[in-house]
Design a protein around this motif. Structure first.
Motif, short mmCIF file in Angstrom:
data_model
loop_
_atom_site.label_atom_id
_atom_site.label_comp_id
_atom_site.label_asym_id
_atom_site.label_seq_id
_atom_site.Cartn_x
_atom_site.Cartn_y
_atom_site.Cartn_z
N LYS A 32 0.83 -1.21 0.00
CA LYS A 32 0.00 0.00 0.00
C LYS A 32 0.86 1.26 0.00
CE LYS A 32 -4.07 -2.05 2.17
NZ LYS A 32 -5.01 -2.00 3.34
N ASP A 33 1.98 1.19 0.70
CA ASP A 33 2.89 2.33 0.76
C ASP A 33 3.93 2.19 -0.34
OD1 ASP A 33 4.46 4.47 1.34
OD2 ASP A 33 5.26 3.67 3.23
N THR A 34 3.76 2.94 -1.41
CA THR A 34 4.73 2.89 -2.51
C THR A 34 5.76 4.02 -2.42
OG1 THR A 34 3.33 4.23 -3.97
CG2 THR A 34 3.02 1.84 -4.04
N ALA A 51 8.86 -3.55 -15.64
CA ALA A 51 9.69 -2.55 -14.97
C ALA A 51 9.21 -1.14 -15.30
CB ALA A 51 11.15 -2.72 -15.36
N ALA A 52 8.82 -0.91 -16.56
CA ALA A 52 8.33 0.41 -16.96
C ALA A 52 7.04 0.76 -16.23
CB ALA A 52 8.12 0.44 -18.47
N GLU A 53 6.16 -0.22 -16.06
CA GLU A 53 4.91 0.03 -15.33
C GLU A 53 5.19 0.31 -13.86
OE1 GLU A 53 0.58 -0.07 -14.58
OE2 GLU A 53 1.99 0.65 -16.10
N LEU A 54 6.10 -0.44 -13.26
CA LEU A 54 6.46 -0.20 -11.87
C LEU A 54 7.10 1.17 -11.71
CD1 LEU A 54 6.78 -1.25 -8.96
CD2 LEU A 54 8.96 -2.27 -9.66
N ASP A 55 7.97 1.52 -12.63
CA ASP A 55 8.64 2.81 -12.60
C ASP A 55 7.63 3.96 -12.66
OD1 ASP A 55 10.90 4.47 -12.56
OD2 ASP A 55 10.99 4.57 -14.73
N ALA A 56 6.53 3.75 -13.38
CA ALA A 56 5.54 4.80 -13.57
C ALA A 56 4.66 5.01 -12.34
CB ALA A 56 4.67 4.48 -14.78
N ILE A 57 4.46 3.96 -11.53
CA ILE A 57 3.51 4.07 -10.42
C ILE A 57 4.16 4.08 -9.04
CG2 ILE A 57 1.67 3.01 -11.78
CD1 ILE A 57 2.14 0.40 -10.37
N GLU A 59 6.18 5.51 -6.06
CA GLU A 59 6.47 6.88 -5.61
C GLU A 59 7.83 7.02 -4.94
OE1 GLU A 59 2.58 8.94 -4.18
OE2 GLU A 59 2.47 6.84 -3.52
N GLY A 60 8.32 5.96 -4.32
CA GLY A 60 9.58 6.03 -3.59
C GLY A 60 10.79 5.81 -4.48
N GLU A 61 11.94 5.62 -3.81
CA GLU A 61 13.20 5.42 -4.52
C GLU A 61 13.26 4.02 -5.12
OE1 GLU A 61 17.99 5.19 -3.50
OE2 GLU A 61 16.62 6.23 -2.12
N LEU A 62 13.67 3.94 -6.37
CA LEU A 62 13.81 2.66 -7.06
C LEU A 62 15.21 2.55 -7.66
CD1 LEU A 62 10.60 2.07 -9.25
CD2 LEU A 62 11.23 0.88 -7.15
N SER A 63 15.76 1.36 -7.62
CA SER A 63 17.01 1.07 -8.31
C SER A 63 17.04 -0.42 -8.61
CB SER A 63 18.22 1.46 -7.45
OG SER A 63 18.25 0.67 -6.27
N ASP A 111 14.74 -4.15 4.33
CA ASP A 111 14.84 -3.85 2.90
C ASP A 111 13.72 -4.54 2.12
OD1 ASP A 111 17.19 -2.20 2.83
OD2 ASP A 111 18.36 -4.01 3.29
N LEU A 112 13.38 -3.96 0.96
CA LEU A 112 12.33 -4.51 0.10
C LEU A 112 12.90 -4.79 -1.28
CD1 LEU A 112 9.35 -5.16 -0.64
CD2 LEU A 112 9.08 -2.71 -1.19
N VAL A 113 12.65 -6.00 -1.77
CA VAL A 113 13.05 -6.39 -3.12
C VAL A 113 11.78 -6.72 -3.91
CG1 VAL A 113 14.32 -8.05 -4.53
CG2 VAL A 113 15.23 -7.36 -2.30
N ILE A 114 11.67 -6.16 -5.10
CA ILE A 114 10.56 -6.48 -6.00
C ILE A 114 11.14 -7.20 -7.20
CG2 ILE A 114 8.66 -5.59 -7.40
CD1 ILE A 114 8.54 -3.18 -5.54
N CYS A 115 10.67 -8.42 -7.41
CA CYS A 115 11.20 -9.27 -8.48
C CYS A 115 10.13 -9.46 -9.55
CB CYS A 115 11.62 -10.62 -7.91
SG CYS A 115 12.40 -11.71 -9.12
N LEU A 116 10.46 -9.14 -10.80
CA LEU A 116 9.53 -9.18 -11.92
C LEU A 116 9.88 -10.35 -12.83
CD1 LEU A 116 9.75 -5.34 -12.66
CD2 LEU A 116 8.08 -6.52 -11.19
N LEU A 117 8.99 -11.32 -12.93
CA LEU A 117 9.30 -12.56 -13.64
C LEU A 117 8.26 -12.86 -14.71
CD1 LEU A 117 10.21 -14.78 -10.55
CD2 LEU A 117 11.82 -13.75 -12.17
#
Length: 422
Positions: A32-34, A51-57, A59-63, A111-117
């Motif tokens: 809920k907290d992005t 990744a492009a969709e995640l990048d667009a929505i 709000e926090g720091e992404l790398s 830490d939070l990891v988001i894995c796109l498969l």
């Protein structure tokens, strides 16, 4: 009823692909907290678009970094997109596999990891196990692709030859929280099979991997066999504490694609007959069954009456015996063409939802009743081309290939057979 068969079949395919795109399907599975910081990793034919969709929505720091097939990239501001080879891995895939593993090591429990498969991740995320080389994996992968092995069999072998698959990626990320989001390209939507399950427990064993290689007569070097016979080759098993912080969510499936096509068919006044989203088997044999159903509909109005459309998905296989060109969808269509022999009222399309049929530049093929007469006039015999596994060569001469380019998603094969009253 005014139906333009070729246009309608293309619309059905387009609707199926649209239902499987990451856009609009990803947000509900995120925290809920992005606004928090996240490390992003991923692999597959849809990895860049995810990744492009995640990048667009977000709000926090992404790398982070994701790997996709060559020409399947998408613009992304905060996440690096790397392209590598599919279906046979290359050194680019090995390098990025090593980078991804290093990215998640040493993280803490906050830490939070988001894995796109997605489908294709098995080849794209290629990190050989200790003592093995990329050339070992390439040779075995090529042999499996030619053997006619099912996707779950191939991925069982891949997992046990890998330093990152079969739960090993999630184990490396522990104790960080890991959220894996998947687009299914496998029958049954099994998370353990998609991209060879790098973030989930693996119930298969090294002994099973060896048995699969032996059953298809695939020879491996003594060092590969020794690795598979050693306890070190075992993947991460259910109940392992290192997987306790990992979760997996499916954001798009083959059934979603079939449902979208069925909805469109109804809106056009056609009865959809959905055979299933997990059909497997030799492509040419599966086509014979589909042809028989179409003939039964025309002859007896069973199991549905025309006008209707037969829909199915899954992942068929091709046992390669010739030296021609073509993927499993084109081979399905060539066998269907051979069975129907220009049957009046039957039109069909079969294509891979990723836009690439095997290693070719087409997604699949489309046939109409008049195509049979054109083939005969040109002296093209379907049986000869089937014997040589040259479905691409056959349909290219008739200008009947379906060419879409990369769709940047992947929910496997899509087949639609339109049956109109005589």
């Amino acid at each position: 009823m005014d139906i333009q068969p070729k246009e309608l079949l293309q619309q059905l395919f387009d609707s199926a692909v649209a239902a499987a795109l990451p856009k609009g399907n990803l947000a509900e599975y995120l925290p809920k907290d992005t606004r928090q910081k996240a490390v992003v990793i991923g692999a597959g034919k849809a990895a860049a678009s995810m990744a492009a969709e995640l990048d667009a929505i977000w709000e926090g720091e992404l790398s982070g970094v994701v790997v996709t097939r060559y020409d399947h990239g998408a613009p992304c501001e905060r996440i690096e997109v790397i392209e590598a080879a599919h279906p046979v891995p290359d050194d680019a895939g090995e390098r990025v596999g090593r980078r991804i593993l290093e990215l998640v090591q040493g993280l803490g429990e906050d830490d939070l990891v988001i894995c796109l498969l997605s489908g294709g991740g098995s080849s794209l995320l290629s990190l050989p196990a200790p003592g093995l080389t990329l050339s070992d994996k390439q040779a075995i992968n090529k042999a499996l692709l030619k053997s006619g092995a099912a996707i779950d069999e191939m991925n069982c072998v891949r997992k046990h030859l890998s330093g990152i698959k079969g739960g090993r990626l999630a184990a490396a990320a522990y104790p960080a929280r890991l959220i894996a989001l998947g687009i299914s390209d496998v029958p049954g939507d099994e998370a353990t099979v998609i991209a060879s399950g790098p973030t989930v427990a693996d119930p298969t064993t090294s002994a099973q991997a060896l048995a699969i290689l032996d059953s298809y007569g695939i020879e491996v070097g003594a060092h590969v066999r020794a690795w598979l016979e050693s306890p070190e080759s075992e993947t991460v098993k259910p109940g392992d504490e290192r997987l306790s912080k990992a979760e997996f969510h499916m954001i798009a499936t083959p059934q979603d694609a079939l449902d979208a096509a069925a909805h469109l068919a109804r809106s056009k006044g056609l009865a959809p007959l959905v055979l299933g989203d997990c059909i497997e088997g030799e492509s040419r044999e599966v086509a014979k069954v589909h042809a028989a159903i179409a003939k039964q509909i025309l002859k007896c109005g069973q199991p549905v009456q025309a006008p209707c459309v037969i829909l199915s998905g899954g992942e068929t296989t091709v046992t390669i015996k010739g030296n021609g060109r073509g993927g499993r969808n084109s081979e399905f269509m060539l066998s269907l063409f051979n069975e129907l022999k220009g049957q009046a009222g039957v039109y069909a399309l079969a294509a891979d939802t990723d836009g690439i049929d095997g290693v070719e530049d087409n997604a699949g093929a489309l046939i109409t009743p008049e195509l049979f007469a054109r083939a005969e006039a040109a002296g093209l015999k379907a049986e000869d081309y089937l014997a040589n596994n040259d479905s691409y060569g056959f349909f290219s001469q008739l200008e009947a290939l379906v060419e879409t380019g990369p769709t940047r998603t992947n929910v496997n094969d899509f087949r639609a057979i339109l049956v109109l009253p005589k």
